[in-house]
Design a protein around this motif. Structure first.
Motif, PDB file in Angstrom:
ATOM      1  N   ARG A  17       0.821  -1.215   0.000  1.00 51.90           N
ATOM      2  CA  ARG A  17       0.000   0.000   0.000  1.00 51.90           C
ATOM      3  C   ARG A  17       0.855   1.265   0.000  1.00 51.90           C
ATOM      4  O   ARG A  17       0.439   2.286  -0.532  1.00 51.90           O
ATOM      5  CB  ARG A  17      -0.951   0.002   1.197  1.00 51.90           C
ATOM      6  CG  ARG A  17      -2.069  -1.005   1.047  1.00 51.90           C
ATOM      7  CD  ARG A  17      -2.915  -1.101   2.300  1.00 51.90           C
ATOM      8  NE  ARG A  17      -4.011  -2.007   2.107  1.00 51.90           N
ATOM      9  CZ  ARG A  17      -5.177  -1.680   1.557  1.00 51.90           C
ATOM     10  NH1 ARG A  17      -5.403  -0.464   1.160  1.00 51.90           N
ATOM     11  NH2 ARG A  17      -6.130  -2.574   1.407  1.00 51.90           N
ATOM     12  N   LEU A  18       2.033   1.202   0.610  1.00 49.74           N
ATOM     13  CA  LEU A  18       2.893   2.385   0.686  1.00 49.74           C
ATOM     14  C   LEU A  18       3.965   2.416  -0.406  1.00 49.74           C
ATOM     15  O   LEU A  18       4.684   3.397  -0.528  1.00 49.74           O
ATOM     16  CB  LEU A  18       3.572   2.465   2.061  1.00 49.74           C
ATOM     17  CG  LEU A  18       2.640   2.582   3.255  1.00 49.74           C
ATOM     18  CD1 LEU A  18       3.446   2.632   4.540  1.00 49.74           C
ATOM     19  CD2 LEU A  18       1.730   3.792   3.126  1.00 49.74           C
ATOM     20  N   ALA A  19       4.080   1.329  -1.157  1.00 50.29           N
ATOM     21  CA  ALA A  19       5.097   1.213  -2.210  1.00 50.29           C
ATOM     22  C   ALA A  19       6.498   1.399  -1.634  1.00 50.29           C
ATOM     23  O   ALA A  19       7.326   2.126  -2.182  1.00 50.29           O
ATOM     24  CB  ALA A  19       4.828   2.186  -3.348  1.00 50.29           C
ATOM     25  N   LEU A  20       6.744   0.717  -0.511  1.00 51.08           N
ATOM     26  CA  LEU A  20       8.054   0.740   0.130  1.00 51.08           C
ATOM     27  C   LEU A  20       8.587  -0.689   0.212  1.00 51.08           C
ATOM     28  O   LEU A  20       7.844  -1.653   0.050  1.00 51.08           O
ATOM     29  CB  LEU A  20       7.946   1.310   1.552  1.00 51.08           C
ATOM     30  CG  LEU A  20       7.512   2.764   1.675  1.00 51.08           C
ATOM     31  CD1 LEU A  20       7.277   3.122   3.136  1.00 51.08           C
ATOM     32  CD2 LEU A  20       8.560   3.685   1.062  1.00 51.08           C
ATOM     33  N   THR A  21       9.873  -0.800   0.492  1.00 53.04           N
ATOM     34  CA  THR A  21      10.445  -2.124   0.690  1.00 53.04           C
ATOM     35  C   THR A  21      10.015  -2.661   2.054  1.00 53.04           C
ATOM     36  O   THR A  21       9.606  -1.897   2.934  1.00 53.04           O
ATOM     37  CB  THR A  21      11.984  -2.082   0.653  1.00 53.04           C
ATOM     38  OG1 THR A  21      12.442  -1.283   1.753  1.00 53.04           O
ATOM     39  CG2 THR A  21      12.494  -1.535  -0.678  1.00 53.04           C
ATOM     40  N   HIS A  22      10.147  -3.967   2.209  1.00 44.72           N
ATOM     41  CA  HIS A  22       9.799  -4.599   3.484  1.00 44.72           C
ATOM     42  C   HIS A  22      10.629  -3.990   4.623  1.00 44.72           C
ATOM     43  O   HIS A  22      10.077  -3.643   5.683  1.00 44.72           O
ATOM     44  CB  HIS A  22      10.034  -6.106   3.400  1.00 44.72           C
ATOM     45  CG  HIS A  22       9.697  -6.840   4.652  1.00 44.72           C
ATOM     46  ND1 HIS A  22       8.425  -7.241   4.952  1.00 44.72           N
ATOM     47  CD2 HIS A  22      10.470  -7.217   5.695  1.00 44.72           C
ATOM     48  CE1 HIS A  22       8.417  -7.837   6.123  1.00 44.72           C
ATOM     49  NE2 HIS A  22       9.650  -7.844   6.601  1.00 44.72           N
ATOM     50  N   VAL A  26       9.341  -2.018   8.015  1.00 45.88           N
ATOM     51  CA  VAL A  26       9.690  -2.492   9.358  1.00 45.88           C
ATOM     52  C   VAL A  26      10.335  -1.363  10.154  1.00 45.88           C
ATOM     53  O   VAL A  26       9.992  -1.143  11.325  1.00 45.88           O
ATOM     54  CB  VAL A  26      10.610  -3.732   9.282  1.00 45.88           C
ATOM     55  CG1 VAL A  26      11.206  -4.063  10.647  1.00 45.88           C
ATOM     56  CG2 VAL A  26       9.833  -4.921   8.730  1.00 45.88           C
ATOM     57  N   ARG A  27      11.247  -0.609   9.541  1.00 48.98           N
ATOM     58  CA  ARG A  27      11.872   0.524  10.236  1.00 48.98           C
ATOM     59  C   ARG A  27      10.826   1.588  10.586  1.00 48.98           C
ATOM     60  O   ARG A  27      10.830   2.139  11.690  1.00 48.98           O
ATOM     61  CB  ARG A  27      12.990   1.135   9.390  1.00 48.98           C
ATOM     62  CG  ARG A  27      14.239   0.270   9.325  1.00 48.98           C
ATOM     63  CD  ARG A  27      15.411   0.996   8.689  1.00 48.98           C
ATOM     64  NE  ARG A  27      15.131   1.541   7.380  1.00 48.98           N
ATOM     65  CZ  ARG A  27      15.289   0.890   6.229  1.00 48.98           C
ATOM     66  NH1 ARG A  27      15.715  -0.370   6.225  1.00 48.98           N
ATOM     67  NH2 ARG A  27      15.018   1.471   5.079  1.00 48.98           N
ATOM     68  N   LEU A  28       9.911   1.869   9.667  1.00 53.41           N
ATOM     69  CA  LEU A  28       8.837   2.828   9.927  1.00 53.41           C
ATOM     70  C   LEU A  28       7.975   2.359  11.101  1.00 53.41           C
ATOM     71  O   LEU A  28       7.676   3.130  12.016  1.00 53.41           O
ATOM     72  CB  LEU A  28       7.977   3.005   8.675  1.00 53.41           C
ATOM     73  CG  LEU A  28       6.692   3.810   8.824  1.00 53.41           C
ATOM     74  CD1 LEU A  28       7.006   5.253   9.192  1.00 53.41           C
ATOM     75  CD2 LEU A  28       5.888   3.752   7.530  1.00 53.41           C
ATOM     76  N   SER A 107      -4.033   1.903  -3.577  1.00 49.17           N
ATOM     77  CA  SER A 107      -3.754   2.095  -2.158  1.00 49.17           C
ATOM     78  C   SER A 107      -2.948   3.357  -1.900  1.00 49.17           C
ATOM     79  O   SER A 107      -3.129   4.028  -0.893  1.00 49.17           O
ATOM     80  CB  SER A 107      -2.997   0.884  -1.611  1.00 49.17           C
ATOM     81  OG  SER A 107      -3.808  -0.254  -1.685  1.00 49.17           O
ATOM     82  N   GLN A 108      -2.057   3.682  -2.804  1.00 46.78           N
ATOM     83  CA  GLN A 108      -1.254   4.896  -2.645  1.00 46.78           C
ATOM     84  C   GLN A 108      -2.119   6.145  -2.769  1.00 46.78           C
ATOM     85  O   GLN A 108      -1.924   7.108  -2.041  1.00 46.78           O
ATOM     86  CB  GLN A 108      -0.128   4.909  -3.666  1.00 46.78           C
ATOM     87  CG  GLN A 108       0.883   3.819  -3.426  1.00 46.78           C
ATOM     88  CD  GLN A 108       1.750   3.558  -4.631  1.00 46.78           C
ATOM     89  OE1 GLN A 108       1.886   4.412  -5.497  1.00 46.78           O
ATOM     90  NE2 GLN A 108       2.326   2.384  -4.694  1.00 46.78           N
ATOM     91  N   ILE A 109      -3.094   6.125  -3.648  1.00 43.00           N
ATOM     92  CA  ILE A 109      -3.988   7.269  -3.817  1.00 43.00           C
ATOM     93  C   ILE A 109      -4.793   7.498  -2.542  1.00 43.00           C
ATOM     94  O   ILE A 109      -4.997   8.636  -2.120  1.00 43.00           O
ATOM     95  CB  ILE A 109      -4.916   7.059  -5.031  1.00 43.00           C
ATOM     96  CG1 ILE A 109      -4.091   7.098  -6.315  1.00 43.00           C
ATOM     97  CG2 ILE A 109      -6.022   8.110  -5.075  1.00 43.00           C
ATOM     98  CD1 ILE A 109      -4.835   6.635  -7.544  1.00 43.00           C
ATOM     99  N   CYS A 110      -5.213   6.417  -1.893  1.00 41.93           N
ATOM    100  CA  CYS A 110      -6.031   6.542  -0.677  1.00 41.93           C
ATOM    101  C   CYS A 110      -5.295   7.209   0.474  1.00 41.93           C
ATOM    102  O   CYS A 110      -5.925   7.645   1.431  1.00 41.93           O
ATOM    103  CB  CYS A 110      -6.542   5.183  -0.224  1.00 41.93           C
ATOM    104  SG  CYS A 110      -7.922   4.602  -1.225  1.00 41.93           S
ATOM    105  N   ARG A 111      -3.994   7.302   0.396  1.00 43.30           N
ATOM    106  CA  ARG A 111      -3.264   7.985   1.463  1.00 43.30           C
ATOM    107  C   ARG A 111      -3.683   9.442   1.556  1.00 43.30           C
ATOM    108  O   ARG A 111      -3.491  10.094   2.567  1.00 43.30           O
ATOM    109  CB  ARG A 111      -1.758   7.916   1.215  1.00 43.30           C
ATOM    110  CG  ARG A 111      -1.203   6.525   1.388  1.00 43.30           C
ATOM    111  CD  ARG A 111       0.283   6.522   1.316  1.00 43.30           C
ATOM    112  NE  ARG A 111       0.731   6.855  -0.021  1.00 43.30           N
ATOM    113  CZ  ARG A 111       1.999   6.847  -0.404  1.00 43.30           C
ATOM    114  NH1 ARG A 111       2.942   6.550   0.444  1.00 43.30           N
ATOM    115  NH2 ARG A 111       2.333   7.141  -1.633  1.00 43.30           N
TER     116      ARG A 111
END
Length: 137
Positions: A17-22, A26-28, A107-111
């Motif tokens: 949903r955030l288009a980030l790496t795993h 996890v860090r976030l 999912s990115q748009i819904c942010r």
């Protein structure tokens, strides 16, 4: 905002949903957990997976962010009359239905949404997301 709208996401769900790496997610999540904004719960179905939820402090912060967004948007459309507001809403629904190019993009748009005012059962982006998901099965 994703956790405010979609309870019980996994790390992988949130990653998509955030288009980030795993590892970035996890860090976030580690930083959010340190601030007591997010909690991790072991899945009862698969112990290797963690389910995520907002803490009461996280839910309060999400609500404050949504209210701040609402104030900005209200000021932007305050001068529109009823007909103009209805026309804008109809045009935005069409635009938002056409905009997503994938489930992840949806999912990115819904942010950016004010989730309280956009119920999942009538949200054009959520409808498009469900369409992408059903195609991939």
């Amino acid at each position: 905002m994703q956790l405010a709208r979609h309870s019980d996401l996994t790390v992988d769900d949130l990653r998509r949903r955030l288009a980030l790496t795993h590892s970035a997610v996890v860090r976030l999540l580690d930083r959010l957990a340190e601030r007591d904004l997010v909690a991790r719960h072991r899945s009862t179905v698969d112990a290797r997976r963690a389910r995520l939820s907002l803490t009461p402090a996280g839910a309060a912060l999400a609500a404050a962010v949504l209210e701040a967004r609402a104030r900005v948007l209200a000021a932007a459309v305050d001068d529109l009359d009823t007909a103009e507001s209805a026309a804008l809403e109809a045009l935005l629904d069409r635009l938002l239905l056409a905009l997503p190019t994938s489930a992840e993009h949806s999912s990115q748009i819904c942010r950016l949404c004010h989730l309280r005012d956009c119920p999942a059962d009538r949200c054009p982006v959520e409808m498009r997301y469900q369409e992408f998901v059903s195609r991939s099965r």
